[in-house]
Design a protein around this motif. Structure first.
Motif, PDB file in Angstrom:
ATOM      1  N   ILE A 294       0.845  -1.204   0.000  1.00  0.00           N
ATOM      2  CA  ILE A 294       0.000   0.000   0.000  1.00  0.00           C
ATOM      3  C   ILE A 294       0.880   1.254   0.000  1.00  0.00           C
ATOM      4  CG2 ILE A 294      -1.640   1.350   1.360  1.00  0.00           C
ATOM      5  CD1 ILE A 294      -2.976  -0.971   0.005  1.00  0.00           C
ATOM      6  N   ASP A 295       1.864   1.287   0.886  1.00  0.00           N
ATOM      7  CA  ASP A 295       2.777   2.439   0.943  1.00  0.00           C
ATOM      8  C   ASP A 295       3.464   2.660  -0.407  1.00  0.00           C
ATOM      9  OD1 ASP A 295       2.115   2.745   3.585  1.00  0.00           O
ATOM     10  OD2 ASP A 295       3.929   1.777   4.364  1.00  0.00           O
ATOM     11  N   SER A 296       3.956   1.581  -0.992  1.00  0.00           N
ATOM     12  CA  SER A 296       4.687   1.696  -2.257  1.00  0.00           C
ATOM     13  C   SER A 296       3.782   2.180  -3.377  1.00  0.00           C
ATOM     14  CB  SER A 296       5.307   0.348  -2.632  1.00  0.00           C
ATOM     15  OG  SER A 296       6.249  -0.064  -1.663  1.00  0.00           O
ATOM     16  N   MET A 297       2.549   1.669  -3.443  1.00  0.00           N
ATOM     17  CA  MET A 297       1.660   2.029  -4.554  1.00  0.00           C
ATOM     18  C   MET A 297       1.179   3.473  -4.440  1.00  0.00           C
ATOM     19  SD  MET A 297      -0.500  -1.448  -5.401  1.00  0.00           S
ATOM     20  CE  MET A 297      -1.009  -1.796  -3.707  1.00  0.00           C
ATOM     21  N   ILE A 298       0.975   3.968  -3.228  1.00  0.00           N
ATOM     22  CA  ILE A 298       0.630   5.387  -3.073  1.00  0.00           C
ATOM     23  C   ILE A 298       1.771   6.251  -3.596  1.00  0.00           C
ATOM     24  CG2 ILE A 298       0.214   7.219  -1.387  1.00  0.00           C
ATOM     25  CD1 ILE A 298      -1.334   5.207   0.297  1.00  0.00           C
ATOM     26  N   THR A 299       2.991   5.888  -3.248  1.00  0.00           N
ATOM     27  CA  THR A 299       4.170   6.631  -3.725  1.00  0.00           C
ATOM     28  C   THR A 299       4.304   6.538  -5.241  1.00  0.00           C
ATOM     29  OG1 THR A 299       5.311   6.225  -1.627  1.00  0.00           O
ATOM     30  CG2 THR A 299       6.668   6.859  -3.512  1.00  0.00           C
TER      31      THR A 299
END
Length: 737
Positions: A294-299
């Motif tokens: 989730i963190d990576s895809m938001i970035t």
């Protein structure tokens, strides 16, 4: 005076014409629509893109979304800004939300037993008009979240009247039509658009059954254009066709099928945008709901938008081309705080009988004309889910305060075929089959048929009248073949096999996590000519019958039966054994008292102490041999009802009249769902209660590695006990039954 009036009229006409001329020279800005495509967990990238669009002060006048895009779009449409949705995405327990799990303390005893015994629960009905869900997940928990977040928009006449006009796309599988949802319950609309076929149960709306809109329109540019958008910004989550190797997982397979079904419209819409943003999400899938993903895809979404910053600025000029002014769009204008407490006027419960409504009103901690928190509403929903009689529990609040609160329950109209499977190195394999209507709230008559196929098979028939979640009167019959080895240390004394039949009548009442039972049971037992006494002397026996009375109390508030982290469990059972209903062999009746208590204490994160105490005392001279204390095995009643677990010895041993034991296990979570447990247990047994302190000393130690698999725990252990006086090994896969 007339001169001034004429001057005023002339001046007004002049200014009006000047304004018209200005509008012709400087027309109002163009209307902007944003399209949010479907893609499951990859929707996190859409949040990242929205953050950059907000930073660029791009106005958004219309929103259309499919699947996760419909969810993000629905929240954005009612005023949540991208930063709030970002925090919401990162803070959720997605594994819990995307499942149907209910907290164990809110489950009825029957539901607990079902979830912790059976591997599969298959619905069926003999009537064609009974609705049988055609999906694995109801989506109850995710619907709860959407409902909590959309307070004030639970019933909307027209989604075009939302702070930002909005539509989401679903597919009606009855007629095969695309449905652009534009009114009704906003949380239900959001739940409908993400109903992945075969995974989530479709949402019933009028005569339709709605599934994921991506089946026909996964990138709904056409929808937002019809809403009135002049400029269209599209956020596309597709990553191209999956390879043969990638199609080895169900989520990827479903994603590929959706892409195939909506391919033609997707290509039409793909090239109809003014700004197209396709974050590079290769390697992520619809089920990538881990925190890191989730963190990576938001970035990734943010970076993708920033890489197109020049295009965004150029589009901004086109939006405001020759207009008189720029809109000022700030984060604060789009921020909306989720309401956490509500003043409630009336409470209504729909979908059940009046008699059941009274029980629910008494059970839930919500009163009319009071202030109610969101936690209380969620608790009430969990309690309703916990009786396992509804495949959907929804609620909505009226628009104005004080709110009227309405719970909408959709009862299960089908029966269940329950299947349990397990293998171990003692019993080899076991299969448990059960058919029941215990999940139906619409009837007072409940039945259950259970059969176990194993080395110790049995058949049980039971009929009950009453509310299965409250008061209940039951009668039952059990036929059992008992076949197991009886050991003295590591020496097998005999193969203990006999047939038993039991007729039972009981009354039970449940309240919260407590259950009271009392009743009568008639037993008929027999088989071999000889059986052993506790001192391992042979005793000649014949077929025996008895009429026994019992009273039973169970309190179970553990948060998990197999891997608890908190809560308590206590069980007390008293029995009187008679030959004729009053005495045994013309004397006083025999008696027994069983008691057990266990809990879980957290020492440090991931490390838990699991103490447990168990005892059974028998009262009476020459106690009937079938009802003696039999101890051994990994769990209670594995071999026959009077057998109690001794985790560090896999074989059954015969004990004296008085038995008392304590278990102190230490469990460490090495990795999520993977555990290492140090086993230790100690006990005493004696013929007389006065000799219990000085009685035979029992002990055992072991080490167990376990995996909390959703089809049942998988474990391997090595152990040593002075009961068996040899190193033992035990392997288990599946729930205990």
């Amino acid at each position: 005076m007339k001169r001034y009036i004429c001057l005023f009229v002339v001046l007004s006409v002049y200014l009006f014409n000047l304004n018209l001329l200005a509008q012709e020279i400087h027309p109002p800005r163009k209307k902007v629509g944003i399209v949010l495509g479907g893609g499951g967990a990859k929707g996190a990238a859409e949040v990242g893109v929205l953050k950059v669009l907000e930073e660029a002060n791009i106005p958004i006048d219309y929103i259309a979304g499919t699947s996760i895009g419909g969810v993000v779009g629905g929240l954005y449409a009612i005023g949540y800004n991208a930063h709030f949705i970002d925090s919401m995405f990162r803070s959720q327990n997605w594994i819990f939300l995307l499942g149907d799990e209910v907290k164990r303390v809110d489950k009825t005893f029957l539901f607990k037993k079902s979830k912790e015994t059976y591997t599969f629960n298959l619905p069926f009905s003999f009537k064609k008009d009974k609705i049988i869900p055609n999906g694995y997940i109801t989506g109850q928990n995710i619907l709860n979240l959407y409902t909590n977040l959309t307070t004030g928009y639970h019933q909307v006449d027209n989604f075009m009247d939302l702070p930002t006009p909005y539509k989401c796309v679903a597919t009606d599988i009855v007629y095969g039509n695309q449905i652009n949802i534009s009114s009704g319950s906003l949380p239900v609309a959001m739940r409908s658009t993400m109903s992945i076929p075969g995974v989530f149960i479709p949402v019933s709306r009028d005569s339709m059954l709605l599934i994921d809109g991506g089946a026909l329109d996964n990138f709904p540019v056409d929808v937002v254009r019809d809403m009135g958008a002049d400029i269209i910004i599209g956020i596309d989550l597709t990553t191209g066709w999956k390879t043969k190797k990638e199609l080895g997982t169900l989520p990827n397979m479903v994603s590929q099928l959706i892409n195939i079904m909506g391919e033609r419209k997707y290509h039409e819409n793909r090239y109809a945008t003014n700004l197209y943003i396709n974050p590079p999400l290769k390697g992520y899938g619809t089920a990538s709901f881990t925190d890191n993903a989730i963190d990576s895809m938001i970035t990734i979404g943010e970076n993708a938008a920033r890489n197109q910053w020049d295009e965004i600025m150029a589009l901004k000029k086109e939006i405001y081309y020759d207009s008189l002014y720029y809109d000022t769009i700030t984060v604060m204008q789009r921020d909306r705080v989720c309401q956490m407490a509500f003043e409630i006027n009336k409470i209504d419960i729909q979908g059940i009988r009046e008699s059941d409504k009274r029980w629910f009103r008494n059970r839930i901690d919500i009163k009319e004309k009071s202030v109610v928190t969101m936690d209380q509403i969620n608790k009430a929903i969990s309690i309703m889910q916990g009786i396992n009689a509804f495949y959907m529990v929804n609620y909505y609040l009226t628009d104005n305060t004080p709110y009227d609160l309405t719970f909408v329950l959709t009862p299960k109209k089908y029966k269940l075929l329950n299947i349990g499977t397990r293998i171990d190195n003692v019993n080899i394999a076991g299969l448990l089959l059960n058919i029941s209507n215990d999940n139906q709230i619409s009837v007072h008559h409940h039945y259950s048929f259970t059969a176990r196929v194993s080395r110790n098979p049995y058949i049980n028939l039971q009929y009950s009248y009453g509310n299965f979640y409250n008061k209940r009167f039951s009668v039952g019959y059990t036929f059992r073949y008992n076949n197991f080895g009886l050991f003295s240390h590591s020496h097998k004394m005999m193969n203990f096999n006999f047939i038993s039949q039991s007729f039972e009548a009981l009354y039970s009442k449940t309240k919260l996590n407590s259950r009271y039972q009392f009743g009568i049971v008639a037993d008929l037992m027999g088989g071999r000519d000889y059986l052993y006494k506790p001192n391992y002397e042979l005793e000649k026996v014949k077929y025996k019958h008895s009429i026994n009375y019992f009273a039973d109390y169970l309190y179970d508030a553990l948060d998990s039966d197999y891997f608890p982290t908190k809560g308590y469990k206590a069980h007390v059972r008293g029995m009187l054994y008679t030959k004729d209903g009053a005495s045994y062999h013309k004397g006083y009746p025999y008696g027994s008292v069983y008691f057990m208590g266990e809990t879980a204490w957290k020492i440090i994160p991931s490390l838990y102490l699991l103490p447990k105490i168990t005892g059974r005392f028998l009262f009476g001279k020459d106690f009937p041999i079938y009802y003696q204390n039999y101890v051994g095995g990994i769990f209670d009643a594995n071999f026959f009802p009077q057998q109690f677990a001794w985790e560090t010895s896999q074989y059954v041993h015969l004990f004296e009249n008085y038995y008392l034991s304590a278990r102190i296990n230490l469990r460490l979570m090495i990795k999520k769902r993977i555990y290492l447990t140090a086993l230790s247990e100690f006990g005493k047994t004696s013929h007389k209660i006065d000799d219990l302190i000085d009685g035979k000393y029992l002990w055992g130690v072991g080490l167990r590695a376990s995996y909390d698999f959703f089809l049942g725990p998988i474990s391997m252990q090595v152990n040593y006990s002075n009961l068996y006086k040899n190193v033992g090994f035990f392997f288990n896969a599946g729930f205990y039954f």
